[in-house]
Design a protein around this motif. Structure first.
Motif, PDB file in Angstrom:
ATOM      1  N   PHE A  85       7.188  11.653   0.669  1.00 47.62           N
ATOM      2  CA  PHE A  85       7.300  11.683   2.129  1.00 47.62           C
ATOM      3  C   PHE A  85       5.958  11.978   2.805  1.00 47.62           C
ATOM      4  CE2 PHE A  85      11.923  12.307   3.691  1.00 47.62           C
ATOM      5  CZ  PHE A  85      12.324  11.196   2.970  1.00 47.62           C
ATOM      6  N   THR A  86       5.295  13.031   2.369  1.00 46.47           N
ATOM      7  CA  THR A  86       4.043  13.401   3.032  1.00 46.47           C
ATOM      8  C   THR A  86       2.969  12.342   2.780  1.00 46.47           C
ATOM      9  OG1 THR A  86       3.413  14.786   1.137  1.00 46.47           O
ATOM     10  CG2 THR A  86       4.577  15.860   2.948  1.00 46.47           C
ATOM     11  N   GLU A  87       2.955  11.769   1.593  1.00 48.22           N
ATOM     12  CA  GLU A  87       1.989  10.720   1.289  1.00 48.22           C
ATOM     13  C   GLU A  87       2.241   9.482   2.152  1.00 48.22           C
ATOM     14  OE1 GLU A  87       2.570  13.220  -2.438  1.00 48.22           O
ATOM     15  OE2 GLU A  87       3.836  12.332  -0.878  1.00 48.22           O
ATOM     16  N   ALA A  88       3.512   9.104   2.290  1.00 44.34           N
ATOM     17  CA  ALA A  88       3.850   7.933   3.103  1.00 44.34           C
ATOM     18  C   ALA A  88       3.446   8.136   4.556  1.00 44.34           C
ATOM     19  CB  ALA A  88       5.343   7.640   3.001  1.00 44.34           C
ATOM     20  N   ALA A  89       3.653   9.353   5.070  1.00 45.58           N
ATOM     21  CA  ALA A  89       3.297   9.640   6.457  1.00 45.58           C
ATOM     22  C   ALA A  89       1.791   9.482   6.673  1.00 45.58           C
ATOM     23  CB  ALA A  89       3.752  11.045   6.839  1.00 45.58           C
ATOM     24  N   SER A  90       1.005   9.987   5.756  1.00 47.22           N
ATOM     25  CA  SER A  90      -0.454   9.883   5.886  1.00 47.22           C
ATOM     26  C   SER A  90      -0.920   8.438   5.794  1.00 47.22           C
ATOM     27  CB  SER A  90      -1.135  10.721   4.805  1.00 47.22           C
ATOM     28  OG  SER A  90      -0.846  12.092   4.955  1.00 47.22           O
ATOM     29  N   ALA A 149       5.664   3.294  -8.530  1.00 46.55           N
ATOM     30  CA  ALA A 149       6.962   3.360  -9.215  1.00 46.55           C
ATOM     31  C   ALA A 149       8.070   2.893  -8.276  1.00 46.55           C
ATOM     32  CB  ALA A 149       7.235   4.779  -9.692  1.00 46.55           C
ATOM     33  N   GLY A 150       8.039   1.592  -7.974  1.00 46.03           N
ATOM     34  CA  GLY A 150       9.048   1.026  -7.086  1.00 46.03           C
ATOM     35  C   GLY A 150       8.675  -0.390  -6.714  1.00 46.03           C
ATOM     36  N   GLU A 151       9.372  -0.943  -5.726  1.00 44.77           N
ATOM     37  CA  GLU A 151       9.076  -2.279  -5.249  1.00 44.77           C
ATOM     38  C   GLU A 151       9.174  -2.306  -3.733  1.00 44.77           C
ATOM     39  OE1 GLU A 151      12.008  -5.287  -6.235  1.00 44.77           O
ATOM     40  OE2 GLU A 151      13.439  -3.722  -6.791  1.00 44.77           O
ATOM     41  N   VAL A 152       8.518  -3.293  -3.125  1.00 46.41           N
ATOM     42  CA  VAL A 152       8.458  -3.335  -1.670  1.00 46.41           C
ATOM     43  C   VAL A 152       9.822  -3.663  -1.084  1.00 46.41           C
ATOM     44  CG1 VAL A 152       6.024  -3.971  -1.647  1.00 46.41           C
ATOM     45  CG2 VAL A 152       7.764  -5.768  -1.641  1.00 46.41           C
ATOM     46  N   GLY A 153      10.058  -3.123   0.115  1.00 43.75           N
ATOM     47  CA  GLY A 153      11.266  -3.420   0.861  1.00 43.75           C
ATOM     48  C   GLY A 153      11.005  -4.459   1.936  1.00 43.75           C
ATOM     49  N   LEU A 213      12.647   0.924   9.306  1.00 42.19           N
ATOM     50  CA  LEU A 213      11.509   0.229   8.708  1.00 42.19           C
ATOM     51  C   LEU A 213      11.547   0.579   7.216  1.00 42.19           C
ATOM     52  CD1 LEU A 213       7.795   0.383  10.006  1.00 42.19           C
ATOM     53  CD2 LEU A 213       8.476  -0.128   7.662  1.00 42.19           C
ATOM     54  N   ILE A 214      12.166  -0.284   6.447  1.00 42.07           N
ATOM     55  CA  ILE A 214      12.399   0.001   5.025  1.00 42.07           C
ATOM     56  C   ILE A 214      11.253  -0.621   4.226  1.00 42.07           C
ATOM     57  CG2 ILE A 214      13.985  -0.307   3.083  1.00 42.07           C
ATOM     58  CD1 ILE A 214      16.252  -0.409   5.193  1.00 42.07           C
ATOM     59  N   TRP A 215      10.349   0.252   3.781  1.00 39.01           N
ATOM     60  CA  TRP A 215       9.124  -0.249   3.156  1.00 39.01           C
ATOM     61  C   TRP A 215       9.179  -0.318   1.640  1.00 39.01           C
ATOM     62  CZ3 TRP A 215       7.082   3.409  -0.057  1.00 39.01           C
ATOM     63  CH2 TRP A 215       7.295   4.764   0.252  1.00 39.01           C
ATOM     64  N   GLY A 216      10.145   0.358   1.011  1.00 37.52           N
ATOM     65  CA  GLY A 216      10.176   0.322  -0.444  1.00 37.52           C
ATOM     66  C   GLY A 216      11.463   0.832  -1.039  1.00 37.52           C
ATOM     67  N   PHE A 217      11.588   0.609  -2.348  1.00 36.34           N
ATOM     68  CA  PHE A 217      12.709   1.125  -3.134  1.00 36.34           C
ATOM     69  C   PHE A 217      12.126   1.776  -4.388  1.00 36.34           C
ATOM     70  CE2 PHE A 217      14.543  -2.104  -0.495  1.00 36.34           C
ATOM     71  CZ  PHE A 217      15.745  -1.552  -0.093  1.00 36.34           C
ATOM     72  N   ALA A 218      12.347   3.070  -4.512  1.00 34.51           N
ATOM     73  CA  ALA A 218      11.725   3.844  -5.579  1.00 34.51           C
ATOM     74  C   ALA A 218      12.533   3.780  -6.868  1.00 34.51           C
ATOM     75  CB  ALA A 218      11.582   5.301  -5.147  1.00 34.51           C
ATOM     76  N   GLU A 227       0.830  -1.199   0.000  1.00 33.42           N
ATOM     77  CA  GLU A 227       0.000   0.000   0.000  1.00 33.42           C
ATOM     78  C   GLU A 227       0.869   1.256   0.000  1.00 33.42           C
ATOM     79  OE1 GLU A 227      -3.896   1.791   2.343  1.00 33.42           O
ATOM     80  OE2 GLU A 227      -2.412   0.655   3.490  1.00 33.42           O
ATOM     81  N   LEU A 228       1.984   1.230   0.700  1.00 29.50           N
ATOM     82  CA  LEU A 228       2.880   2.381   0.738  1.00 29.50           C
ATOM     83  C   LEU A 228       3.518   2.626  -0.635  1.00 29.50           C
ATOM     84  CD1 LEU A 228       4.440   1.725   4.226  1.00 29.50           C
ATOM     85  CD2 LEU A 228       3.415   3.900   3.532  1.00 29.50           C
ATOM     86  N   VAL A 229       3.960   1.561  -1.294  1.00 30.87           N
ATOM     87  CA  VAL A 229       4.560   1.718  -2.622  1.00 30.87           C
ATOM     88  C   VAL A 229       3.527   2.225  -3.616  1.00 30.87           C
ATOM     89  CG1 VAL A 229       5.564   0.467  -4.579  1.00 30.87           C
ATOM     90  CG2 VAL A 229       6.407   0.038  -2.261  1.00 30.87           C
ATOM     91  N   ASP A 230       2.323   1.655  -3.565  1.00 31.01           N
ATOM     92  CA  ASP A 230       1.277   2.080  -4.497  1.00 31.01           C
ATOM     93  C   ASP A 230       0.847   3.520  -4.239  1.00 31.01           C
ATOM     94  OD1 ASP A 230       1.283  -0.372  -5.724  1.00 31.01           O
ATOM     95  OD2 ASP A 230      -0.440  -1.151  -4.619  1.00 31.01           O
TER      96      ASP A 230
END
Length: 534
Positions: free
Chosen positions: A390-395, A336-340, A496-501, A327-330
């Motif tokens: 950043f702001t989107e991930a925080a929300s 535009a990335g893959e999950v961490g 907490l590494i959630w993705g790679f852009a 959900e964080l990557v999407d």
């Protein structure tokens, strides 16, 4: 829904400085900052492969490449390179002893070979035959001058920290093209020092880089107007072969929309750093090509392990299980990335890829929080518009945490001071990093004395494992130690590494030879000697 349709190309009146030779930079800059800065010749192709007759490279032409810039304060001093445009210009004019390949392992460049002694505290380096733009050969004295200049305690050069293991007073030239580097301690990954971001080789005694810089890179200086344009011409005597292009021009456009519109209008052929919405609008179309450099930027939440509530590893483990990475990557990266998997460097040398992929488990997260006495936990998450997503991930994470009974209050920080602020204050923050070797990530961020230890991860036994890895000559044995360290971080670390852009680049359809496999900050990113115009 956001309008992603192409906008008209701005006229010179609407975008002051837009002329035949480039753009006048607006104020502001895009810094490598958190994208820390970073081979063999690129062999990839651009977004299409029909490059002239039979796909053969063509000689000639000027390629215009647009980057965000730093205004009138820009410099061509390669040791001062902090912006992406600085690094792109530096690697066109200069070279390093080594650079990073697509897997972030060091590859020989000006250094033809290197060899350590038995105890890994002395390294012999042999230079290849190469010449500067003025015809002088690149020598061991040039290397020592360059490194000693970088290490000057009165200057704030980017590669200074990377050169810290080297005793430059004791290191010496043993011949015109040979050196012995004396190290302060065993360093198995010494080639990473040679490849360090900003560790470019300049001629002995070189000064005045903005007037007429002399390097040994694939292009030679032609002209430079800070904040506006730089033009470099082909260096025919380049050691790896002369570039296909006659000239490369770096133009400055700080706004992504300006770079895209200039590309669509034929005023440039290469646009650096596009956003995912732009990529979706044009990918598969016939107007411009889209190149995605996978795994270029780690995306994470940083938990301070030296203060409540994250000084309790059960709370950190709970947060690992709260995060829905897909959900964080999407949502934050627009896909535009893959999950961490809570480890840095996915796909890089030494990455521990055998660990189970984490998935949300809210029941277990609640159980861990209950065990830690943090059932009604409230935390502040620092974020900023300083970096995309950043702001989107925080929300998104705020809403995910609420499902586990955790209240996350999002606090917006200043774009200007965010990175310095979050190194010390707060308990939880948005974080990202560009490509670098896993060893460098550990040494710069995860040791007790690391200068950018944002998670405050301080464990003497972990430090000892790093020293063990650096003292291990056998690569297989060294990899086993790095895996032990990564398993520890996976279980209880503070990232907490959630993705790679993805890093996204746009090109004109006439551009060929753009490398598509290398992450940003590696040798083949923003490399123009292997590119041609069909």
């Amino acid at each position: 829904m956001r309008d992603t349709s192409p906008r008209p190309l701005p006229s010179p009146h609407r975008f002051p400085g837009l002329r035949r030779r480039g753009f006048l930079a607006a104020t502001g800059a895009v810094s490598l900052g958190a994208l820390a800065l970073t081979g063999c010749g690129g062999t990839g192709t651009g977004p299409t492969d029909d490059a002239g007759e039979g796909g053969s490279p063509k000689k000639g032409g000027r390629l215009r490449a647009a980057f965000a810039g730093g205004g009138a304060g820009e410099t061509l001093d390669p040791h001062m390179a902090n912006l992406f445009v600085d690094v792109a210009r530096a690697k066109a004019l200069f070279d390093k002893l080594a650079d990073y390949g697509a897997d972030l392992s060091a590859r020989p460049r000006l250094a033809e070979r290197w060899e350590p002694n038995r105890t890994l505290d002395r390294w012999r380096v042999t230079l290849r035959r190469a010449v500067f733009h003025d015809g002088r050969p690149v020598t061991a004295k040039d290397v020592l001058y360059s490194y000693r200049r970088i290490a000057d305690p009165k200057r704030a050069f980017r590669a200074k920290a990377s050169l810290e293991p080297v005793d430059l007073d004791a290191s010496r030239a043993t011949g015109e093209r040979s050196l012995e580097f004396v190290l302060k301690r065993p360093t198995a990954e010494f080639p990473n020092v040679l490849a360090a971001f900003g560790a470019y080789i300049v001629p002995e005694g070189a000064t005045g880089f903005d007037r007429k810089p002399v390097g040994s890179g694939p292009f030679r200086f032609r002209s430079f107007t800070p904040g506006r344009s730089a033009v470099f011409a082909r260096h025919d005597a380049y050691w790896e072969g002369a570039p296909h292009l006659d000239e490369i021009e770096f133009v400055v456009a700080n706004e992504e929309s300006a770079r895209v519109n200039a590309l669509l209008g034929g005023q440039i052929e290469y646009a650096h750093e596009l956003n995912p919405a732009t990529a979706r609008a044009h990918e598969g179309g016939d107007r411009i090509g889209i190149v995605r450099l996978r795994g270029s930027a780690m995306q994470a939440f940083c938990m301070k392990t030296d203060r409540p509530p994250f000084d309790d590893e059960r709370v950190r483990r709970a947060f690992f299980l709260i995060a829905d990475r897909e959900e964080l990557v999407d949502g934050a990266l627009s896909g535009a990335g893959e999950v961490g998997n809570d480890l840095f460097g996915k796909g890089y040398e030494y990455y521990a890829d055998g660990l189970p992929q984490r998935a949300p488990d809210l029941d277990e997260a609640r159980a861990l929080l209950k065990q830690a006495g943090a059932e009604n936990l409230k935390v502040t998450l620092d974020t900023s518009a300083v970096a995309a997503g950043f702001t989107e991930a925080a929300s998104i994470f705020r809403d995910q945490a609420a499902k586990a009974g955790v209240t996350v209050e999002v606090r917006m920080g200043s774009k200007d001071s965010y990175w310095s602020d979050v190194l010390d204050r707060g308990t939880l923050c948005c974080y990202r990093s560009g490509a670098m070797p896993i060893e460098a990530h550990i040494s710069q961020r995860l040791l007790t004395d690391s200068t950018t230890n944002a998670t405050r991860w301080r464990h003497e036994d972990f430090d000892a494992l790093y020293r063990q890895a650096q003292s291990t000559r056998d690569r297989t044995g060294r990899a086993a130690v790095y895996e032990r360290m990564q398993r520890r971080l996976y279980a209880e670390g503070g990232f907490l590494i959630w993705g790679f852009a993805d890093w996204i680049i746009g090109t004109a359809r006439t551009v060929k030879g753009v490398e598509t496999e290398a992450p940003a900050n590696t040798l083949d990113w923003a490399r123009f000697d292997t590119v041609w115009l069909a």
